[in-house]
Write an enzyme that holds these catalytic residues in place. Structure first.
Site, PDB file in Angstrom:
ATOM      1  N   ASP A   1     -11.117  -0.021  -1.361  1.00 20.04           N
ATOM      2  CA  ASP A   1     -10.859   0.364   0.027  1.00 20.04           C
ATOM      3  C   ASP A   1     -11.028  -0.796   1.001  1.00 20.04           C
ATOM      4  OD1 ASP A   1     -10.785   2.836  -1.156  1.00 20.04           O
ATOM      5  OD2 ASP A   1     -12.060   3.816   0.325  1.00 20.04           O
ATOM      6  N   ASP A   2     -10.451  -0.612   2.168  1.00 18.71           N
ATOM      7  CA  ASP A   2     -10.716  -1.397   3.381  1.00 18.71           C
ATOM      8  C   ASP A   2     -10.012  -2.754   3.461  1.00 18.71           C
ATOM      9  OD1 ASP A   2     -12.317   0.758   3.874  1.00 18.71           O
ATOM     10  OD2 ASP A   2     -14.191  -0.352   4.123  1.00 18.71           O
TER      11      ASP A   2
ATOM     12  N   HIS B   1      -5.395   3.859   3.688  1.00 24.77           N
ATOM     13  CA  HIS B   1      -6.753   4.208   4.137  1.00 24.77           C
ATOM     14  C   HIS B   1      -6.724   4.364   5.663  1.00 24.77           C
ATOM     15  CE1 HIS B   1     -10.958   4.729   3.550  1.00 24.77           C
ATOM     16  NE2 HIS B   1     -11.369   3.533   3.925  1.00 24.77           N
TER      17      HIS B   1
ATOM     18  N   HIS C   1      -9.208   2.761  10.362  1.00 23.73           N
ATOM     19  CA  HIS C   1     -10.487   3.230   9.832  1.00 23.73           C
ATOM     20  C   HIS C   1     -11.278   4.029  10.866  1.00 23.73           C
ATOM     21  CE1 HIS C   1     -14.025   3.302   7.192  1.00 23.73           C
ATOM     22  NE2 HIS C   1     -13.239   2.850   6.244  1.00 23.73           N
TER      23      HIS C   1
ATOM     24  N   TYR D   1     -14.344   7.641   5.275  1.00 27.90           N
ATOM     25  CA  TYR D   1     -15.570   8.409   5.040  1.00 27.90           C
ATOM     26  C   TYR D   1     -15.298   9.699   4.266  1.00 27.90           C
ATOM     27  CZ  TYR D   1     -16.290   5.385   9.042  1.00 27.90           C
ATOM     28  OH  TYR D   1     -16.271   4.309   9.887  1.00 27.90           O
TER      29      TYR D   1
ATOM     30  N   HIS E   1     -15.022  -1.534  -2.670  1.00 31.47           N
ATOM     31  CA  HIS E   1     -14.423  -2.155  -1.490  1.00 31.47           C
ATOM     32  C   HIS E   1     -14.112  -3.615  -1.807  1.00 31.47           C
ATOM     33  CE1 HIS E   1     -16.677   1.328  -0.069  1.00 31.47           C
ATOM     34  NE2 HIS E   1     -15.816   1.393   0.929  1.00 31.47           N
TER      35      HIS E   1
HETATM   36 NI    NI Z   1     -13.322   2.731   4.178  1.00 33.57          NI
END
Ligand code: NI
Length: 273
Positions: free
Chosen positions: A82-83, A133, A137, A174, A224
């Site tokens: 992620d991210d 994602h 965010h 989340y 991540h």
């Molecule tokens: Ni995230």
């Protein structure tokens, strides 16, 4: 009473039951038959991300038997990152995945993808699944429905610009989901079943230990790719899971092999057999 007496009286008992209720055997056969059919149907129950919402049963497409690779009957895991993508860490991760021949799924942020389109293209070209994602965010359950809608639409446009198609899967930040998220995220929502807590520990050994502790067939592992410690953990994580009999699959492969047809508006945490 001798052993032969006991055997005799047991047999005698069974033949007396048989004589009195001859239909009992038939009933037993029918019950066993129904149980086998239920077992064959093996319905997957998937909870939605909102703890207040009720359990939903995800409908499954039963008609296709997976044929990709020789993964039937194998223990499967999906690595998800992620991210990102981040120019500092993601290219090194892609090198590792390429060397180990492991497909992964990237839940990229639209804003990171827009700033690093070449990394997005490389990941896609190397067989990884590019998923969304969201754009920025944001905690989608804390913003207005129209703000949710515009975030999702902006991210879809970014991925469409870079790859010529919109992502097939979304992971809300989340794991937070409410009705507007269900409405505006136009794809199935994929959460996770193994949280490595890599963002917290920043420790490769801990990441591997947590994963080994919680991993299961059909697991979705959350990491991540923006932390170098997470990337550091990946070679050892891959070797350890392989040593324990796991095969790595991307999300599309996993849903196909597990014969699930994920639906928009539904959340999925794993794809157990
Ligand atoms: Ni995230």
């Amino acid at each position: 009473m001798s052993t032969s007496d006991k055997t005799f009286s047991k047999r005698n008992f069974l033949s007396r039951i048989n004589a009195r209720w001859p239909w009992l055997k038939l009933v037993a056969v029918i019950i066993i038959g129904i149980m086998s059919i239920l077992d064959l149907l093996d319905i997957t129950i998937s909870r939605t991300g909102d703890p207040l919402s009720t359990i939903r049963i995800a409908p499954m497409s039963k008609h296709v038997r997976a044929t990709t690779r020789d993964l039937n009957g194998k223990k499967l895991v999906a690595l998800t990152f992620d991210d990102g993508p981040s120019p500092e860490t993601t290219p090194r991760l892609l090198d590792i995945l390429q060397e180990k021949d492991v497909p992964a799924t990237f839940f990229m942020l639209g804003v990171m993808a827009r700033n690093n389109p070449d990394i997005v293209k490389r990941a896609s070209k190397e067989g990884h699944e590019i998923a969304s994602h969201t754009m920025y965010h944001q905690n989608l359950i804390k913003i207005s429905a129209s703000a949710v809608q515009s975030d999702i639409e902006e991210s879809r446009a970014v991925f469409n610009n870079i790859l010529g198609k919109t992502p097939s899967f979304t992971r809300p930040p989340y794991g937070n989901i409410n009705d507007s998220v269900r409405k505006f995220v136009k794809t199935p929502m994929i959460l996770w079943s193994v949280d490595t807590l890599d963002w917290k520990s920043r420790d490769p050994n801990s990441i591997i230990a947590v994963t080994l502790d919680e991993v299961h067939d059909g697991a979705i592992i959350l990491m991540h790719d923006i932390y170098s410690t997470s990337v550091d953990a990946v070679p050892g994580l891959i070797d350890t899971l392989r040593f324990n009999g796991y095969e790595f699959v991307s999300l599309p492969e996993l849903v196909k092999i597990r014969q699930v047809n994920p639906l928009p508006g539904y959340a999925y945490y794993n794809f157990k057999p």
